[in-house]
Write an enzyme that holds these catalytic residues in place. Structure first.
Site, PDB file in Angstrom:
ATOM      1  N   SER A 185      21.242  31.498 -14.305  1.00  0.00           N
ATOM      2  CA  SER A 185      20.432  31.040 -13.174  1.00  0.00           C
ATOM      3  C   SER A 185      20.281  29.541 -13.374  1.00  0.00           C
ATOM      4  O   SER A 185      20.350  29.064 -14.518  1.00  0.00           O
ATOM      5  CB  SER A 185      19.038  31.687 -13.217  1.00  0.00           C
ATOM      6  OG  SER A 185      18.143  31.026 -12.345  1.00  0.00           O
ATOM      7  N   TYR A 239      10.795  34.235 -17.077  1.00  0.00           N
ATOM      8  CA  TYR A 239      12.143  34.064 -16.513  1.00  0.00           C
ATOM      9  C   TYR A 239      12.737  32.743 -16.992  1.00  0.00           C
ATOM     10  O   TYR A 239      13.886  32.682 -17.438  1.00  0.00           O
ATOM     11  CB  TYR A 239      12.070  34.102 -14.989  1.00  0.00           C
ATOM     12  CG  TYR A 239      13.405  34.222 -14.281  1.00  0.00           C
ATOM     13  CD1 TYR A 239      14.066  35.447 -14.189  1.00  0.00           C
ATOM     14  CD2 TYR A 239      14.005  33.120 -13.682  1.00  0.00           C
ATOM     15  CE1 TYR A 239      15.281  35.566 -13.517  1.00  0.00           C
ATOM     16  CE2 TYR A 239      15.224  33.221 -13.012  1.00  0.00           C
ATOM     17  CZ  TYR A 239      15.854  34.453 -12.933  1.00  0.00           C
ATOM     18  OH  TYR A 239      17.070  34.576 -12.268  1.00  0.00           O
ATOM     19  N   LYS A 285      16.004  32.956 -19.371  1.00  0.00           N
ATOM     20  CA  LYS A 285      17.269  32.454 -18.816  1.00  0.00           C
ATOM     21  C   LYS A 285      17.783  31.265 -19.641  1.00  0.00           C
ATOM     22  O   LYS A 285      18.991  31.063 -19.747  1.00  0.00           O
ATOM     23  CB  LYS A 285      17.109  32.098 -17.341  1.00  0.00           C
ATOM     24  CG  LYS A 285      16.994  33.340 -16.441  1.00  0.00           C
ATOM     25  CD  LYS A 285      18.277  34.180 -16.447  1.00  0.00           C
ATOM     26  CE  LYS A 285      18.222  35.358 -15.492  1.00  0.00           C
ATOM     27  NZ  LYS A 285      19.494  36.105 -15.431  1.00  0.00           N
TER      28      LYS A 285
HETATM   29  N1  LIG Z   1      18.422  36.038  -6.390  1.00  0.00           N
HETATM   30  C1  LIG Z   1      18.357  34.831  -6.896  1.00  0.00           C
HETATM   31  O1  LIG Z   1      17.794  33.913  -6.275  1.00  0.00           O
HETATM   32  C2  LIG Z   1      18.980  34.541  -8.247  1.00  0.00           C
HETATM   33  C3  LIG Z   1      19.179  33.201  -8.600  1.00  0.00           C
HETATM   34  C4  LIG Z   1      19.730  32.909  -9.833  1.00  0.00           C
HETATM   35  C5  LIG Z   1      20.108  33.922 -10.689  1.00  0.00           C
HETATM   36  N2  LIG Z   1      19.914  35.213 -10.333  1.00  0.00           N
HETATM   37  C6  LIG Z   1      20.341  36.235 -11.283  1.00  0.00           C
HETATM   38  O2  LIG Z   1      21.348  37.019 -10.693  1.00  0.00           O
HETATM   39  C7  LIG Z   1      21.345  38.327 -11.270  1.00  0.00           C
HETATM   40  C8  LIG Z   1      21.285  39.348 -10.169  1.00  0.00           C
HETATM   41  O3  LIG Z   1      20.083  39.124  -9.448  1.00  0.00           O
HETATM   42  P1  LIG Z   1      19.869  39.615  -7.948  1.00  0.00           P
HETATM   43  O4  LIG Z   1      19.180  38.532  -7.242  1.00  0.00           O
HETATM   44  O5  LIG Z   1      21.119  40.199  -7.404  1.00  0.00           O
HETATM   45  O6  LIG Z   1      18.778  40.760  -8.264  1.00  0.00           O
HETATM   46  P2  LIG Z   1      18.376  42.086  -7.477  1.00  0.00           P
HETATM   47  O7  LIG Z   1      17.049  42.459  -8.018  1.00  0.00           O
HETATM   48  O8  LIG Z   1      18.547  41.896  -6.018  1.00  0.00           O
HETATM   49  O9  LIG Z   1      19.495  43.125  -7.973  1.00  0.00           O
HETATM   50  C9  LIG Z   1      19.609  43.389  -9.334  1.00  0.00           C
HETATM   51  C10 LIG Z   1      20.296  44.719  -9.572  1.00  0.00           C
HETATM   52  O10 LIG Z   1      20.232  44.912 -10.994  1.00  0.00           O
HETATM   53  C11 LIG Z   1      19.751  46.212 -11.268  1.00  0.00           C
HETATM   54  N3  LIG Z   1      19.071  46.191 -12.554  1.00  0.00           N
HETATM   55  C12 LIG Z   1      17.835  45.733 -12.840  1.00  0.00           C
HETATM   56  N4  LIG Z   1      17.554  45.927 -14.140  1.00  0.00           N
HETATM   57  C13 LIG Z   1      18.659  46.497 -14.687  1.00  0.00           C
HETATM   58  C14 LIG Z   1      18.989  46.955 -15.973  1.00  0.00           C
HETATM   59  N5  LIG Z   1      18.126  46.859 -16.983  1.00  0.00           N
HETATM   60  N6  LIG Z   1      20.199  47.490 -16.180  1.00  0.00           N
HETATM   61  C15 LIG Z   1      21.079  47.617 -15.175  1.00  0.00           C
HETATM   62  N7  LIG Z   1      20.826  47.219 -13.917  1.00  0.00           N
HETATM   63  C16 LIG Z   1      19.628  46.669 -13.679  1.00  0.00           C
HETATM   64  C17 LIG Z   1      18.829  46.577 -10.118  1.00  0.00           C
HETATM   65  O11 LIG Z   1      18.710  47.981  -9.977  1.00  0.00           O
HETATM   66  C18 LIG Z   1      19.553  45.902  -8.937  1.00  0.00           C
HETATM   67  O12 LIG Z   1      20.495  46.772  -8.340  1.00  0.00           O
HETATM   68  C19 LIG Z   1      20.144  38.362 -12.219  1.00  0.00           C
HETATM   69  O13 LIG Z   1      20.579  38.106 -13.541  1.00  0.00           O
HETATM   70  C20 LIG Z   1      19.272  37.228 -11.710  1.00  0.00           C
HETATM   71  O14 LIG Z   1      18.436  36.724 -12.712  1.00  0.00           O
HETATM   72  C21 LIG Z   1      19.362  35.554  -9.130  1.00  0.00           C
END
Ligand SMILES: NC(=O)c1ccc[n+]([C@@H]2O[C@H](COP(=O)([O-])OP(=O)(O)OC[C@H]3O[C@@H](n4cnc5c(N)ncnc54)[C@H](O)[C@@H]3O)[C@@H](O)[C@H]2O)c1
Length: 254
Positions: free
Chosen positions: A128, A141, A145
């Site tokens: 992230s 977080y 991260k």
């Molecule tokens: N959305 C954002 O703005 C953003 C920005 C930067 C980084 N990220 C990172 O991207 C990645 C995905 O995030 P997202 O926004 O798609 O999240 P989200 O919450 O929309 O989806 C995450 C998915 O991961 C699954 N999940 C959660 N915990 C889990 C576990 N312990 N084992 C297996 N699966 C698990 C959930 O069931 C869900 O389907 C994460 O690492 C998040 O930190 C997200």
């Protein structure tokens, strides 16, 4: 292999690589979500908790049994807990397990199979921009991260000459449930990030292009490079800028 692929960025990565012809294992904590994406793209669903070493070992064994191996592992699952120094210990530890230890478990069980195989193997870690900068509104977080990024850097520095290509995907806001949940709660950071948020499919497209090369940092929001440089070159000014944003949130009643 894509973890956290039942929704958000992980589902978009799974769709994007499947469209390229890859055989994709769609792994998620939520079996129903994993199955839905897997049947949409013709992949294989495997329910697994990325924070569990046993589940991760089983996931990797399944990939070898079903597909004969893994060329690209997208270690994408992650969680966000809003909070500060008062976030309960259990939540700090859960965030550390999912956001940091998941990557450790993946490599603990993959590297013995991957290293020195001759053909390069790729690990794409979804970090992230919070791993390069910070995230107001979620201490756990921001910290975990940074840990994920540090681990990815360490892997690259340690194993690059043995055929492991590690890349760190570092977006800012992406329009997924994670961001939207924060928005609904009235989180100031989530509201700010939602303004410049990308669609998951846009991030997946950038990631798919990036894994054709070897650049460590993948920055779907290019402005993050400038913030990261400022943080390194003038840390006091960068921190003052972050605090200014915090004060603006507080003045806005959030
Ligand atoms: N959305 C954002 O703005 C953003 C920005 C930067 C980084 N990220 C990172 O991207 C990645 C995905 O995030 P997202 O926004 O798609 O999240 P989200 O919450 O929309 O989806 C995450 C998915 O991961 C699954 N999940 C959660 N915990 C889990 C576990 N312990 N084992 C297996 N699966 C698990 C959930 O069931 C869900 O389907 C994460 O690492 C998040 O930190 C997200």
């Amino acid at each position: 292999m894509v973890t956290g692929a039942g929704g958000g960025i992980g589902a978009a990565l799974a769709r994007r690589f499947a469209a390229d012809g890859a055989e994709v294992i769609v792994s998620d904590l939520d079996p129903v979500a994993a199955e839905a994406i897997a049947s949409e793209i013709g992949g294989l669903a495997v329910a697994a908790d990325a924070a569990s070493e046993d589940d991760t070992r089983r996931l990797i064994d399944t990939a070898w049994a079903e597909l004969g191996g893994i060329d690209l592992f997208c270690s994408n699952a992650g969680v966000l807990t809003a909070g500060d120094e008062n976030t309960p210990d259990a939540a700090w530890l859960r965030d550390f397990s999912v956001n940091v230890m998941s990557h450790v478990y993946v490599t603990r069980h993959l590297l013995p199979r991957w290293l020195d195989q001759g053909s390069p193997k790729r690990l794409l870690v979804t970090v992230s921009a919070a791993g390069l900068l910070s995230l107001l509104g979620s201490a756990s977080y921001a910290v975990t991260k940074h840990g994920a990024l540090a681990y990815a850097e360490w892997l690259r520095a340690t194993y690059a000459h043995r055929g492991l290509i590690v890349q760190a995907l570092c977006p800012q806001g992406v329009r997924t449930d994670m961001l939207m949940r924060g928005n609904e709660r009235g989180s100031a950071s989530a509201t700010l990030l939602a303004e410049g948020a990308l669609e998951p499919a846009e991030v997946a497209e950038i990631a798919a292009k990036a894994v054709e090369g070897e650049s460590f940092l993948i920055l779907p929001h290019p402005e993050v490079a400038g913030y990261y440089q400022l943080r390194a070159s003038d840390t006091d000014r960068w921190l003052a800028g972050m605090n200014k944003i915090q004060r603006a949130f507080e003045d806005g009643g959030r």
